[in-house]
Design an enzyme around this catalytic site. Sequence first.
Site, short mmCIF file in Angstrom:
data_model
loop_
_atom_site.label_atom_id
_atom_site.label_comp_id
_atom_site.label_asym_id
_atom_site.label_seq_id
_atom_site.Cartn_x
_atom_site.Cartn_y
_atom_site.Cartn_z
N SER B 22 0.82 -1.21 0.00
CA SER B 22 0.00 0.00 0.00
C SER B 22 0.85 1.26 0.00
O SER B 22 2.07 1.21 0.20
CB SER B 22 -0.96 0.02 1.19
OG SER B 22 -0.28 0.43 2.36
N ILE B 24 3.04 4.55 -0.28
CA ILE B 24 4.26 4.97 -0.98
C ILE B 24 4.99 3.78 -1.58
O ILE B 24 5.44 3.82 -2.72
CB ILE B 24 5.16 5.77 0.00
CG1 ILE B 24 4.54 7.15 0.28
CG2 ILE B 24 6.57 5.92 -0.55
CD1 ILE B 24 5.27 7.96 1.35
N TYR B 155 7.38 7.87 16.60
CA TYR B 155 7.49 7.83 15.14
C TYR B 155 8.66 8.69 14.67
O TYR B 155 9.51 8.24 13.88
CB TYR B 155 6.18 8.31 14.51
CG TYR B 155 6.17 8.35 13.01
CD1 TYR B 155 6.04 7.19 12.26
CD2 TYR B 155 6.28 9.57 12.32
CE1 TYR B 155 6.04 7.22 10.88
CE2 TYR B 155 6.27 9.61 10.94
CZ TYR B 155 6.15 8.44 10.22
OH TYR B 155 6.14 8.48 8.85
N LYS B 159 12.16 7.48 12.79
CA LYS B 159 12.54 7.96 11.45
C LYS B 159 13.85 8.75 11.49
O LYS B 159 14.61 8.73 10.53
CB LYS B 159 11.40 8.82 10.87
CG LYS B 159 10.13 8.02 10.53
CD LYS B 159 10.40 6.98 9.44
CE LYS B 159 9.12 6.37 8.87
NZ LYS B 159 9.40 5.39 7.80
N THR B 190 -2.01 8.81 1.40
CA THR B 190 -1.86 7.35 1.48
C THR B 190 -2.81 6.83 2.56
O THR B 190 -3.35 7.61 3.34
CB THR B 190 -0.43 6.96 1.91
OG1 THR B 190 -0.20 7.51 3.22
CG2 THR B 190 0.62 7.47 0.96
#
Lengths: 74, 254
Positions: B22, B24, B155, B159, B190
């Site tokens: 799904s 990107i 998150y 990253k 997305t």
Amino acid sequence: MDNIDTFIEKFITAVDFQEAVEITPDTVLKDLPEWDSLAALGVIVLSDMEYGKTITGEHLKQVTTVNDLYQLLT
Amino acid sequence: MSVAQDPFSLSGKRVLVTGASSGIGRQIAITCSQVGAELVISGRNPERLQETKAALQGEDHLAITADLSQQEGIDQLVAVADTLHGVVHAAGISKLVPFRLINKQHLTDIFDSNTFAPMLLTRDLLVKKRIAQNGSILFISALASHSGAVATGAYAASKSALLGAMRSLAIETAKQGIRANCIAPGYVRTPMLDGLAQGGANMDELIARTPLGIGEPEDIAHAAVFYLSDASRCLSRHYTFIDGGLSIPLDIYA
């Protein structure tokens, strides 16, 4: 299952009130001075992490009082 | 310009894309196939992964259902990977959690998927000599690594960690001509973004703050093609933000 008092304790932690405020089952969420998007997000995460229940902002919009929220989550 | 002369062509290159079921990852796989690559795609959801495979241009693509947050999933993928000229780590998860509600389980879930899986998969691909000389490794970080938006503590940390890993990796693999780079997208349309909206993010506000508009998966895929192709053969240890201008007014290096 948490009783309403335990739930209110967790609710207060999740919302992170800067000014101490008395919360009862009849407290209306929108009347809380610090009820904002981050507070709502805190409740969404509380629901997921503590009660294993996925709720959205839409669910929260349909909730009026703290007791309504308790009924929704538990 | 013929394909052979086109520096952006991926013709003759075999590219692994994780998270291809799904968002990107899916679009990167499709776009890479359109510019000539042979794809190995992986994802957790078998039905949606097959849908991506069906959308790929050309034949000879391989789809592997695997959960890369588990070592068995990594083993499974490495076993069938064969020689790769490009690797795109697009698999990842996101969840908004205010800092005061972060717990160990949340950190473990986010870091397993976003940081440990791409690092461990890369390690195994290198050890098994699956990545060809002059190959390109591409990580998908996030603008959150620098912007640190509200409720993205875990998150953003996961990253940011990818950027650090990429920098060190690029130095180690340079002697084999293998490049390592990173794309850091802002908000992209997305299923993950839909999830953020469901999870309490204010989308209208985000859209209002993005002068060029919310990105489409194609916008990220085109940059991925650049990093995978010979057009970027002199570029390593590099990252770029693709955020529709969201970061323009932010001092993101603060």
